[in-house]
Design a protein around this motif. Structure first.
Motif, PDB file in Angstrom:
ATOM      1  N   ARG A 299      78.691  -3.037  32.528  1.00 17.71           N
ATOM      2  CA  ARG A 299      77.859  -3.381  33.697  1.00 17.71           C
ATOM      3  C   ARG A 299      77.336  -2.144  34.390  1.00 17.71           C
ATOM      4  N   GLU A 300      78.123  -1.074  34.380  1.00 17.35           N
ATOM      5  CA  GLU A 300      77.712   0.170  35.041  1.00 17.35           C
ATOM      6  C   GLU A 300      76.755   0.987  34.193  1.00 17.35           C
ATOM      7  N   GLY A 301      76.500   0.535  32.956  1.00 21.71           N
ATOM      8  CA  GLY A 301      75.566   1.246  32.084  1.00 21.71           C
ATOM      9  C   GLY A 301      76.205   2.310  31.232  1.00 21.71           C
ATOM     10  N   ASN A 302      77.516   2.435  31.285  1.00 17.60           N
ATOM     11  CA  ASN A 302      78.231   3.412  30.456  1.00 17.60           C
ATOM     12  C   ASN A 302      78.543   2.736  29.120  1.00 17.60           C
ATOM     13  N   LEU A 303      77.507   2.548  28.329  1.00 21.98           N
ATOM     14  CA  LEU A 303      77.604   1.701  27.141  1.00 21.98           C
ATOM     15  C   LEU A 303      78.444   2.336  26.034  1.00 21.98           C
ATOM     16  N   GLU A 304      78.343   3.625  25.856  1.00 20.53           N
ATOM     17  CA  GLU A 304      79.132   4.283  24.806  1.00 20.53           C
ATOM     18  C   GLU A 304      80.623   4.135  25.079  1.00 20.53           C
ATOM     19  N   ALA A 305      81.012   4.349  26.326  1.00 15.41           N
ATOM     20  CA  ALA A 305      82.431   4.217  26.674  1.00 15.41           C
ATOM     21  C   ALA A 305      82.897   2.771  26.529  1.00 15.41           C
ATOM     22  N   ALA A 306      82.021   1.822  26.910  1.00 14.33           N
ATOM     23  CA  ALA A 306      82.371   0.408  26.785  1.00 14.33           C
ATOM     24  C   ALA A 306      82.577   0.039  25.320  1.00 14.33           C
ATOM     25  N   ALA A 307      81.699   0.536  24.444  1.00  8.95           N
ATOM     26  CA  ALA A 307      81.825   0.235  23.012  1.00  8.95           C
ATOM     27  C   ALA A 307      83.124   0.812  22.460  1.00  8.95           C
ATOM     28  N   ARG A 308      83.462   2.037  22.852  1.00  9.68           N
ATOM     29  CA  ARG A 308      84.718   2.649  22.384  1.00  9.68           C
ATOM     30  C   ARG A 308      85.917   1.818  22.833  1.00  9.68           C
ATOM     31  N   GLN A 309      85.868   1.344  24.075  1.00 16.55           N
ATOM     32  CA  GLN A 309      86.974   0.552  24.604  1.00 16.55           C
ATOM     33  C   GLN A 309      87.136  -0.762  23.819  1.00 16.55           C
ATOM     34  N   TYR A 310      86.009  -1.407  23.514  1.00 19.86           N
ATOM     35  CA  TYR A 310      86.076  -2.658  22.755  1.00 19.86           C
ATOM     36  C   TYR A 310      86.605  -2.415  21.334  1.00 19.86           C
ATOM     37  N   LEU A 311      86.165  -1.333  20.723  1.00 21.22           N
ATOM     38  CA  LEU A 311      86.649  -1.031  19.374  1.00 21.22           C
ATOM     39  C   LEU A 311      88.138  -0.714  19.390  1.00 21.22           C
ATOM     40  N   ALA A 312      88.585  -0.044  20.440  1.00 19.31           N
ATOM     41  CA  ALA A 312      90.015   0.239  20.564  1.00 19.31           C
ATOM     42  C   ALA A 312      90.803  -1.063  20.737  1.00 19.31           C
ATOM     43  N   LEU A 313      90.258  -1.975  21.525  1.00 20.42           N
ATOM     44  CA  LEU A 313      90.886  -3.279  21.695  1.00 20.42           C
ATOM     45  C   LEU A 313      90.974  -4.015  20.360  1.00 20.42           C
ATOM     46  N   ALA A 314      89.866  -3.930  19.591  1.00 21.80           N
ATOM     47  CA  ALA A 314      89.858  -4.598  18.288  1.00 21.80           C
ATOM     48  C   ALA A 314      90.919  -4.022  17.368  1.00 21.80           C
ATOM     49  N   ASP A 315      91.065  -2.690  17.379  1.00 18.79           N
ATOM     50  CA  ASP A 315      92.065  -2.050  16.514  1.00 18.79           C
ATOM     51  C   ASP A 315      93.485  -2.449  16.909  1.00 18.79           C
ATOM     52  N   ASP A 316      93.687  -2.715  18.214  1.00 17.44           N
ATOM     53  CA  ASP A 316      95.020  -3.068  18.695  1.00 17.44           C
ATOM     54  C   ASP A 316      95.288  -4.567  18.627  1.00 17.44           C
TER      55      ASP A 316
ATOM     56  N   ALA B 195      91.087 -12.444  18.093  1.00 21.02           N
ATOM     57  CA  ALA B 195      90.844 -11.479  19.166  1.00 21.02           C
ATOM     58  C   ALA B 195      90.144 -10.238  18.639  1.00 21.02           C
ATOM     59  N   ALA B 196      90.598  -9.740  17.509  1.00 22.66           N
ATOM     60  CA  ALA B 196      89.968  -8.541  16.931  1.00 22.66           C
ATOM     61  C   ALA B 196      88.509  -8.817  16.592  1.00 22.66           C
ATOM     62  N   ALA B 197      88.225  -9.998  16.028  1.00 22.07           N
ATOM     63  CA  ALA B 197      86.851 -10.338  15.673  1.00 22.07           C
ATOM     64  C   ALA B 197      85.965 -10.396  16.915  1.00 22.07           C
ATOM     65  N   HIS B 198      86.493 -10.993  17.982  1.00 24.86           N
ATOM     66  CA  HIS B 198      85.715 -11.100  19.219  1.00 24.86           C
ATOM     67  C   HIS B 198      85.408  -9.727  19.801  1.00 24.86           C
ATOM     68  N   TYR B 199      86.394  -8.844  19.845  1.00 23.41           N
ATOM     69  CA  TYR B 199      86.172  -7.526  20.441  1.00 23.41           C
ATOM     70  C   TYR B 199      85.207  -6.686  19.593  1.00 23.41           C
ATOM     71  N   ARG B 200      85.252  -6.844  18.286  1.00 24.48           N
ATOM     72  CA  ARG B 200      84.285  -6.121  17.432  1.00 24.48           C
ATOM     73  C   ARG B 200      82.869  -6.637  17.696  1.00 24.48           C
TER      74      ARG B 200
ATOM     75  N   GLU C 291      80.903  -5.300  10.317  1.00 23.62           N
ATOM     76  CA  GLU C 291      80.999  -5.371   8.851  1.00 23.62           C
ATOM     77  C   GLU C 291      82.162  -6.243   8.377  1.00 23.62           C
ATOM     78  N   ASN C 292      83.298  -6.123   9.021  1.00 26.38           N
ATOM     79  CA  ASN C 292      84.495  -6.817   8.547  1.00 26.38           C
ATOM     80  C   ASN C 292      84.855  -8.034   9.407  1.00 26.38           C
ATOM     81  N   VAL C 293      83.898  -8.468  10.231  1.00 23.94           N
ATOM     82  CA  VAL C 293      84.159  -9.651  11.063  1.00 23.94           C
ATOM     83  C   VAL C 293      83.923 -10.904  10.229  1.00 23.94           C
ATOM     84  N   ARG C 294      84.912 -11.772  10.186  1.00 26.95           N
ATOM     85  CA  ARG C 294      84.784 -13.023   9.455  1.00 26.95           C
ATOM     86  C   ARG C 294      84.323 -14.132  10.413  1.00 26.95           C
ATOM     87  N   ARG C 295      83.331 -14.885   9.972  1.00 25.26           N
ATOM     88  CA  ARG C 295      82.768 -15.928  10.823  1.00 25.26           C
ATOM     89  C   ARG C 295      83.829 -16.942  11.252  1.00 25.26           C
TER      90      ARG C 295
END
Length: 605
Positions: free
Chosen positions: A47-64, A69-74, A95-99
């Motif tokens: 929301r604050e426009g810090n999109l790169e940091a937001a993407a990193r956070q979501y990818l970290a969530l997906a890895d954890d 849940a992992a599919a949604h965060y990716r 790439e590895n998200v299953r429908r």
């Protein structure tokens, strides 16, 4: 015993199912739980426009996380990366998200990301397959993106008509620069098709198809026109009807409380505005409904920006209906804005905009007059026409509309010519336009008689027409002549207008006959100078602008109805355009008189 030995197996199966169910619920809760601090932080960063940091956070969530849940965060990471303009990274994220790991709208959101990335790679076929979801099944939150992607896909696949159709659907749902860009792309896309293809496609569309106004605009840019669809309503508005309390009310009438009238009150068109303004208030004071609105007048200034400022001021002042502006550029600029208060614009924009829902545009269009002249000639059995017009914008528009209408109904244009303002001898122009008519005349007759199926259409001011008509006769062209209202000077001048004898033209009903609910023309002419000459037509236009207001909603919703107006019978189409069916008159002994049957009710047949 046999029953006992099967229970442990059933129990084990039941326990396993419960475990799996709880696991699924847990992972699903992790996906959507609002109290997940890391997910909340990622959303806040986005929301604050810090999109790169937001993407990193979501990818970290997906890895954890695992499973759903992992599919949604990716998927969320991919959406943020796309918003940041990095489609390649977005494609890698999914790439590895299953429908099957996604639910609800997440499945379509995945397809949209995948389709956009596929388009970026040039794989339009895959994008098309991913966008196969029926439009009716697309949620409103994803609708605009879905349609825009389908438009881009159609363009890449070489189907510009489908692409333009998709973008036309987007038009009413966009605003600001997005809307301007989308409109430019509609015209750009349609411009890749030739005129014959555009006309053919237009002929296959329903009269209310959203793409039609854009095809019209694309053809106008090429100096061509589409035939006009003339509304054919069956009954008038305002019929006295009993309501639920058995009180009589006028059908379709809805009272207006405060009206803003926006006109350019200074500058080169101030005289035009004065006639319209006087007509508007003449109808206002003749209103016997007992429900006259408050009216405030605003100066529209000289620029579109001035007109927009006047509109905004009128809204701030409490207007619940705005009439105006008058200039085409200002109307177009207004229609490109979100309109909190509905509008009856007093012109049609050149840029292809249609009024927002609930608003309308109303004008004295030369195009409409040219089309009605074509219909008039064809109704009299005249299937061949010579076209002669002045070298002006309005005359050219009338001539183009005449040709489009005449040819679409099976007529043939024998020739065309344009008359230069600086010339008085039209011999070459007459020969150019009427050669085919002249060639078919009887060579043994003392004077050339035209073929019985031939006529001449002209669009010009009376001064030019008074020069042309005698020269037509000298050239032996005695075919009937039809014209737009511009040939009528608006006042009796039998001495000069004898040269126009026999010419039929379409014009405002009020100029020839009283109209119910409108003040008498002769009375108004004695009191107001703005009624004289061509001002009379503008005065009638102003009266109709006022008279339309309480019935406009009804007319827009009921195309089978019409309003008896001073400028003609008024009906609305599905795009919010008010059409006029005009009265036909004819010069006899230098005086314009209605032709037989012209003033009969219900000319829509």
């Amino acid at each position: 015993m046999p029953a006992f030995t099967t229970r442990p197996k059933s129990l084990k199966l039941l326990i396993l199912l419960i475990f799996l169910f709880l696991g699924a619920c847990a992972s699903n809760n992790t996906t959507i739980r609002p109290d997940n601090p890391q997910a909340q932080q990622a959303e806040q960063l986005a929301r604050e426009g810090n999109l790169e940091a937001a993407a990193r956070q979501y990818l970290a969530l997906a890895d954890d996380s695992r499973g759903d849940a992992a599919a949604h965060y990716r998927l969320r990471a991919a959406e943020v990366l796309r918003e940041n303009g990095d489609l390649e990274a977005a494609a890698r994220a999914i790439e590895n998200v299953r429908r099957k790991r996604l639910s609800g709208d997440d499945v379509l959101r995945l397809d949209l990301i995948d389709a956009e990335a596929s388009l970026d790679r040039g794989d339009a076929a895959r994008a098309s397959a991913l966008l196969a979801t029926p439009q009716s099944a697309v949620p409103s939150s994803l609708r605009l993106r879905y349609i825009e992607l389908r438009a881009r896909t159609a363009t890449t696949l070489g189907d510009p008509f489908a692409a333009a159709r998709m973008r036309a659907m987007l038009d009413s749902e966009l605003a600001g620069q997005d809307r301007i860009n989308n409109r430019d792309q509609i015209i750009e896309t349609l411009s890749t098709l030739d005129a014959a293809t555009l006309k053919g496609r237009a002929g296959s569309l329903r009269p209310d198809d959203a793409l039609l106004p854009w095809i019209e605009q694309a053809l106008k840019l090429r100096g061509e026109s589409l035939p006009r669809e003339v509304p054919r309503p069956q009954r008038p508005v305002g019929t006295l009807m009993p309501n639920s309390s058995n009180d009589l009310h006028r059908e379709g009438f809805k009272a207006i409380h405060q009206v803003a009238l926006i006109l350019p009150l200074s500058g080169p068109v101030a005289g035009v505005s004065r006639s319209i303004l006087d007509g508007f208030f003449a109808a206002y004071f003749a209103d016997d409904s007992g429900k006259r609105p408050q009216v405030r007048t605003y100066d529209a200034g000289k620029t579109p920006e001035d007109a927009l400022a006047a509109y905004q001021q009128s809204v701030s002042d409490g207007a619940d209906f705005v009439v105006g502006p008058l200039l085409r550029e200002a109307v177009g600029a207004l229609f490109r804005q979100p309109l909190p208060v509905r509008v009856l614009a007093l012109n049609h924009p050149d840029t292809g905009e249609v009024p927002p829902r609930g608003s309308a545009e109303f004008g004295l269009l030369p195009d409409a007059e040219g089309a009605q002249a074509a219909e008039r000639m064809l109704s009299l059995g005249l299937t061949r026409a010579a076209v002669i017009a002045a070298q002006t914008d309005w005359a050219e528009r009338a001539a183009l509309a005449f040709r489009a209408q005449f040819e679409s109904r099976g007529g043939t244009i024998s020739g065309e010519a344009r008359l230069p303002d600086s010339e008085f001898n039209y011999k070459s122009e007459i020969l150019q336009a009427t050669r085919d008519i002249a060639d078919r005349a009887d060579p043994e007759s003392s004077g050339r008689s035209p073929p019985p199926d031939a006529g001449v259409f002209i669009s010009m001011r009376p001064q030019q027409a008074r020069l042309l008509l005698p020269q037509l006769k000298l050239a032996g062209i005695n075919a009937p002549v039809f014209a737009t209202s511009h040939i009528n000077a608006g006042e009796t001048n039998a001495g000069l207008d004898r040269d126009l004898n026999g010419v039929e033209f379409c014009d405002a009903t009020w100029l020839f006959s009283p109209v119910a609910g409108r003040p008498d023309r002769d009375t108004m002419a004695r009191e107001l100078g703005s009624v004289s000459g061509v001002g009379g037509r503008l005065f009638a236009f102003g009266m109709d602008a006022y008279s339309l207001l309480p019935y406009m909603n009804w007319l827009l919703e009921h195309p089978e109805t019409y309003l008896d107006g001073a400028t003609g019978q008024l009906a609305a189409d599905s795009f919010g355009r008010i059409h006029r069916v005009l009265t036909w008159a004819k010069f006899e002994d230098g005086i314009a008189r209605p032709v037989q049957g012209a003033l009969d009710p219900l000319p829509f047949q």
